[in-house]
Design a protein around this motif. Structure first.
Motif, PDB file in Angstrom:
ATOM      1  N   ALA A 161      48.260  31.808  31.475  1.00  0.00           N
ATOM      2  CA  ALA A 161      48.744  30.647  32.222  1.00  0.00           C
ATOM      3  C   ALA A 161      49.460  29.685  31.298  1.00  0.00           C
ATOM      4  N   LEU A 162      48.887  29.475  30.133  1.00  0.00           N
ATOM      5  CA  LEU A 162      49.446  28.508  29.192  1.00  0.00           C
ATOM      6  C   LEU A 162      50.857  28.902  28.776  1.00  0.00           C
TER       7      LEU A 162
ATOM      8  N   PRO B 179      54.144  40.695  47.508  1.00  0.00           N
ATOM      9  CA  PRO B 179      55.330  41.276  46.869  1.00  0.00           C
ATOM     10  C   PRO B 179      56.285  40.257  46.257  1.00  0.00           C
ATOM     11  N   GLY B 180      56.395  39.069  46.856  1.00  0.00           N
ATOM     12  CA  GLY B 180      57.367  38.085  46.363  1.00  0.00           C
ATOM     13  C   GLY B 180      56.858  37.228  45.220  1.00  0.00           C
ATOM     14  N   LEU B 181      55.583  37.332  44.903  1.00  0.00           N
ATOM     15  CA  LEU B 181      55.037  36.531  43.806  1.00  0.00           C
ATOM     16  C   LEU B 181      54.971  37.374  42.542  1.00  0.00           C
ATOM     17  N   THR B 182      55.041  36.715  41.386  1.00  0.00           N
ATOM     18  CA  THR B 182      54.845  37.479  40.155  1.00  0.00           C
ATOM     19  C   THR B 182      53.375  37.889  40.092  1.00  0.00           C
ATOM     20  N   ILE B 183      53.119  38.877  39.258  1.00  0.00           N
ATOM     21  CA  ILE B 183      51.741  39.366  39.163  1.00  0.00           C
ATOM     22  C   ILE B 183      50.819  38.246  38.686  1.00  0.00           C
ATOM     23  N   PHE B 184      51.315  37.436  37.748  1.00  0.00           N
ATOM     24  CA  PHE B 184      50.474  36.327  37.295  1.00  0.00           C
ATOM     25  C   PHE B 184      50.233  35.304  38.404  1.00  0.00           C
ATOM     26  N   GLU B 185      51.302  34.960  39.139  1.00  0.00           N
ATOM     27  CA  GLU B 185      51.158  33.946  40.205  1.00  0.00           C
ATOM     28  C   GLU B 185      50.043  34.329  41.172  1.00  0.00           C
ATOM     29  N   GLN B 186      50.026  35.607  41.563  1.00  0.00           N
ATOM     30  CA  GLN B 186      49.031  35.979  42.572  1.00  0.00           C
ATOM     31  C   GLN B 186      47.626  36.056  42.010  1.00  0.00           C
ATOM     32  N   LEU B 187      47.512  36.542  40.774  1.00  0.00           N
ATOM     33  CA  LEU B 187      46.174  36.599  40.177  1.00  0.00           C
ATOM     34  C   LEU B 187      45.646  35.180  39.952  1.00  0.00           C
ATOM     35  N   ASP B 188      46.534  34.306  39.482  1.00  0.00           N
ATOM     36  CA  ASP B 188      46.149  32.918  39.187  1.00  0.00           C
ATOM     37  C   ASP B 188      45.755  32.172  40.470  1.00  0.00           C
ATOM     38  N   LEU B 189      46.525  32.420  41.532  1.00  0.00           N
ATOM     39  CA  LEU B 189      46.246  31.764  42.817  1.00  0.00           C
ATOM     40  C   LEU B 189      44.825  32.084  43.296  1.00  0.00           C
ATOM     41  N   VAL B 190      44.504  33.355  43.282  1.00  0.00           N
ATOM     42  CA  VAL B 190      43.182  33.775  43.779  1.00  0.00           C
ATOM     43  C   VAL B 190      42.088  33.358  42.799  1.00  0.00           C
ATOM     44  N   ALA B 191      42.403  33.432  41.500  1.00  0.00           N
ATOM     45  CA  ALA B 191      41.402  33.056  40.487  1.00  0.00           C
ATOM     46  C   ALA B 191      41.001  31.589  40.627  1.00  0.00           C
ATOM     47  N   LYS B 192      41.989  30.733  40.888  1.00  0.00           N
ATOM     48  CA  LYS B 192      41.684  29.297  41.035  1.00  0.00           C
ATOM     49  C   LYS B 192      40.839  29.074  42.289  1.00  0.00           C
ATOM     50  N   HIS B 193      41.193  29.785  43.326  1.00  0.00           N
ATOM     51  CA  HIS B 193      40.478  29.575  44.591  1.00  0.00           C
ATOM     52  C   HIS B 193      39.026  30.036  44.502  1.00  0.00           C
ATOM     53  N   LEU B 194      38.806  31.107  43.759  1.00  0.00           N
ATOM     54  CA  LEU B 194      37.446  31.676  43.711  1.00  0.00           C
ATOM     55  C   LEU B 194      36.713  31.331  42.413  1.00  0.00           C
ATOM     56  N   ASP B 195      37.291  30.354  41.660  1.00  0.00           N
ATOM     57  CA  ASP B 195      36.643  29.892  40.415  1.00  0.00           C
ATOM     58  C   ASP B 195      36.321  31.030  39.462  1.00  0.00           C
ATOM     59  N   GLU B 196      37.274  31.926  39.274  1.00  0.00           N
ATOM     60  CA  GLU B 196      37.073  33.035  38.340  1.00  0.00           C
ATOM     61  C   GLU B 196      37.011  32.474  36.910  1.00  0.00           C
TER      62      GLU B 196
ATOM     63  N   LEU C 101      52.844  40.675  33.514  1.00  0.00           N
ATOM     64  CA  LEU C 101      52.444  39.450  34.225  1.00  0.00           C
ATOM     65  C   LEU C 101      53.601  38.703  34.863  1.00  0.00           C
ATOM     66  N   ASN C 102      54.768  38.718  34.172  1.00  0.00           N
ATOM     67  CA  ASN C 102      55.905  37.956  34.695  1.00  0.00           C
ATOM     68  C   ASN C 102      56.758  38.742  35.680  1.00  0.00           C
TER      69      ASN C 102
ATOM     70  N   VAL D 107      47.005  45.967  40.486  1.00  0.00           N
ATOM     71  CA  VAL D 107      47.001  44.556  40.914  1.00  0.00           C
ATOM     72  C   VAL D 107      46.098  44.397  42.132  1.00  0.00           C
ATOM     73  N   ASP D 108      46.187  45.358  43.041  1.00  0.00           N
ATOM     74  CA  ASP D 108      45.367  45.321  44.255  1.00  0.00           C
ATOM     75  C   ASP D 108      43.875  45.299  43.889  1.00  0.00           C
TER      76      ASP D 108
END
Lengths: 331, 232
Positions: free
Chosen positions: A5-6, B90-107, B123-124, B138-139
């Motif tokens: 992320a950073l 599909p429209g998000l980068t691999i990092f964007e989607q992992l980060d989105l879910v990680a933040k929501h579920l406090d990973e 990731l990009n 990714v899935d």
């Protein structure tokens, strides 16, 4: 924060100071524009172009973030204008108080409508939004409501007091209301940009991309879209209030399908994936209608122009300009 | 962790699952569900994760009846799944989607998931532009976020080569052991299932045929007759 992320955030923030500086200069320079425009006609056209641009921004936002075609933005544009005019005429509100309350009413209405239409399929969403605008157009034109809404003639009103330091009656002068239109466009554009870049914006796009996966990732997929819809309604309401203050008039035509279509075509013409594109589309589209109208072929030429843009520049007029700028930057 | 009691799922008059009772999901184990086409494997998975409402019967998760709980509730309470048809953004980068879910579920450790699933180099990349094998990973990674207690995977090897499927199963075994999670896998590749599962359940025509270790299942004459045939 993870190391991944950073590194990504550092890269994307590197160009922010330069872009911010350019934006600030353009923003300040915009206030000087009326001094360079000869006559009220050009200024009026520019004002109308930016108001259409705000509506196009709303349509583009819903399209880009939610994957939905908002074919009824006129509902909130007209509602805010009428609410403002009625609050001044029937309840004696000052211009500023009427504008603020009209926006609150519009926000509440958009929230309620959003809570219903977000549940339905995209085609039904489009048709309900369109029908609602037409319903409102007929509602305000009802003879039984003539005393309040002015019926099919529309509603004239004489706002009093000051709006952001400007005497309300002075806002009828196209050059005096320009700072308000210019500022509102920037504020709404910046707000949309912040939302698009935020976690909330990514969440909206993810729902658009794959709603089922979002639910299986533990997300509520309903409320974010309702909030986004309400926000868009509020932004369209700002355009409606400004238009009402600029003309001292609210008309049933503000709800018309033409208003919604113009916003949609302006968004497509400029490009829906940025905040500059729809505003540029709004100004160009308004200019085109005016110029082609002077020749007596408004609908014919505008239609041809829109078809050509969709066929040959499907990502909007801003896209080739961006590519040119990028090439210039590399050279 | 999951107890299914007399589960029936019907589509109108057609019963996709009939009176199934089975225990699933021991921590650190891979439990596979196999069966011929039309056996009801995906419907079974859908019922467990809340996509299909049971017509009869109940599903217990950690001794709580979750038959009426929402998909979101199940995910937030540690039940994750991946899909037969890759289901990513599909429209998000691999990092964007992992980060989105990680933040929501406090990973707490997204980096570990990225490394375990071998995704750091991509990731990009916008997900739609990534290779299919990467999309499958990714899935699975999306399912692993948020420290789930149980991960349900619907044909994770679909569209992958035999080697890629074997690799994915090795990742799963490693993850199940490292994170102490239970993995429940619906899979067609019988050889991969027998090589890498701890427990196997066999469904046939919407009914529960057998549950046991891979060796027990191979030796079960009913399973051999209904599904394995000479493959056993």
């Amino acid at each position: 924060m993870s190391s991944a992320a950073l590194s990504l955030r550092t890269a994307s923030r590197a160009r922010l100071p330069i872009l911010g500086g350019v934006a600030l200069v353009v923003f300040l320079a915009g206030f000087l524009l009326p001094g360079y425009l000869e006559g009220g006609y050009l200024q009026s056209m520019l004002n109308n172009g930016f108001i259409t641009g705000i509506l196009a921004l709303c349509v583009a936002f819903v399209m880009h973030q939610c994957g939905l075609v908002l074919f009824g933005i006129a509902t909130y544009y007209g509602l805010a204008a009428y609410a403002c005019a009625i609050l001044v005429n029937s309840f004696g509100f000052s211009a500023m108080a009427a504008a603020a309350l009209a926006l609150l009413i519009t926000l509440a209405a958009a929230f309620l409508v959003g809570a219903i239409v977000i549940r339905v399929k995209p085609l039904a969403f489009m048709m309900i939004c369109l029908s609602l605008a037409e319903l409102m157009r007929h509602l305000v034109a009802l003879p039984s409501l003539r005393k309040t809404t002015g019926g099919s003639d529309g509603l004239l009103f004489m706002p009093e007091g000051r709006v952001f330091g400007i005497e309300a009656m002075d806002l009828l002068d196209p050059a005096r209301i320009w700072p308000l239109i210019w500022s509102a466009t920037w504020v709404i554009g910046a707000a949309f940009l912040i939302v698009v870049s935020s976690h909330f914006g990514v969440r909206l796009r993810a729902i658009k991309e794959n709603e089922e996966r979002m639910r299986f990732s533990g997300f509520n997929t309903y409320w974010p879209r309702v909030f986004a819809f309400a926000g868009v309604g509020l932004a369209a309401g700002v355009a409606g209030v400004i238009q009402a203050l600029a003309s001292g008039f609210a008309s049933p035509e503000m709800f018309s399908i033409i208003t919604s279509t113009n916003a949609l075509l302006a968004a497509i013409t400029g490009g829906v994936s940025s905040v500059v594109g729809p505003v540029m589309g709004g100004v160009l589209y308004t200019w085109a209608i005016s110029e082609f109208g002077a020749m007596g072929y408004s609908q014919l030429f505008t239609g041809i122009a829109v078809i050509l843009v969709i066929l040959f520049i499907p990502r909007g007029l801003l896209h080739p300009l961006r590519l040119l700028l990028r090439k210039g930057g590399r050279a | 962790m999951i107890r299914v009691e007399n589960l029936t799922v019907a589509y109108g008059a057609f019963k996709a699952l009939t009176d199934i009772s089975v225990d699933l999901g021991q921590r650190g184990q891979v439990h596979s569900i196999i069966g011929p086409n039309g056996a009801g494997k995906s419907t079974f998975m859908d019922a467990i994760v809340g996509k299909r409402r049971p017509s009869a019967g109940r599903i217990f998760y950690k001794d709580r009846d979750i038959s009426r709980e929402t998909i979101q509730w199940r995910r937030k309470n540690g039940m994750a799944r991946s899909f037969q048809k890759t289901s990513i953004f599909p429209g998000l980068t691999i990092f964007e989607q992992l980060d989105l879910v990680a933040k929501h579920l406090d990973e707490p450790d997204l980096d570990a998931i990225i490394d375990t699933m071998d995704l750091r180099e991509v990731l990009n990349v916008e997900a739609t532009r990534a290779a299919y094998g990467v999309q499958r990973r990714v899935d699975v990674a999306l399912g692993l976020i948020g420290m789930p207690d149980i991960l349900l995977l619907d044909e994770p090897g679909a569209g992958l080569s035999a080697e890629e499927t074997a690799n994915l199963f090795r990742h799963l075994r490693k993850l199940a052991a490292e994170r102490n999670i239970a993995a429940v896998v619906v899979e067609h590749d019988v050889e991969a299932v027998f090589a890498l599962s701890d427990v196997v359940t066999v469904l046939d025509l919407g009914r529960h045929l057998a549950t046991g270790t891979p060796a027990e299942i191979r030796a079960n004459p009913q399973v051999v007759a209904a599904y394995l045939g000479t493959a056993a």
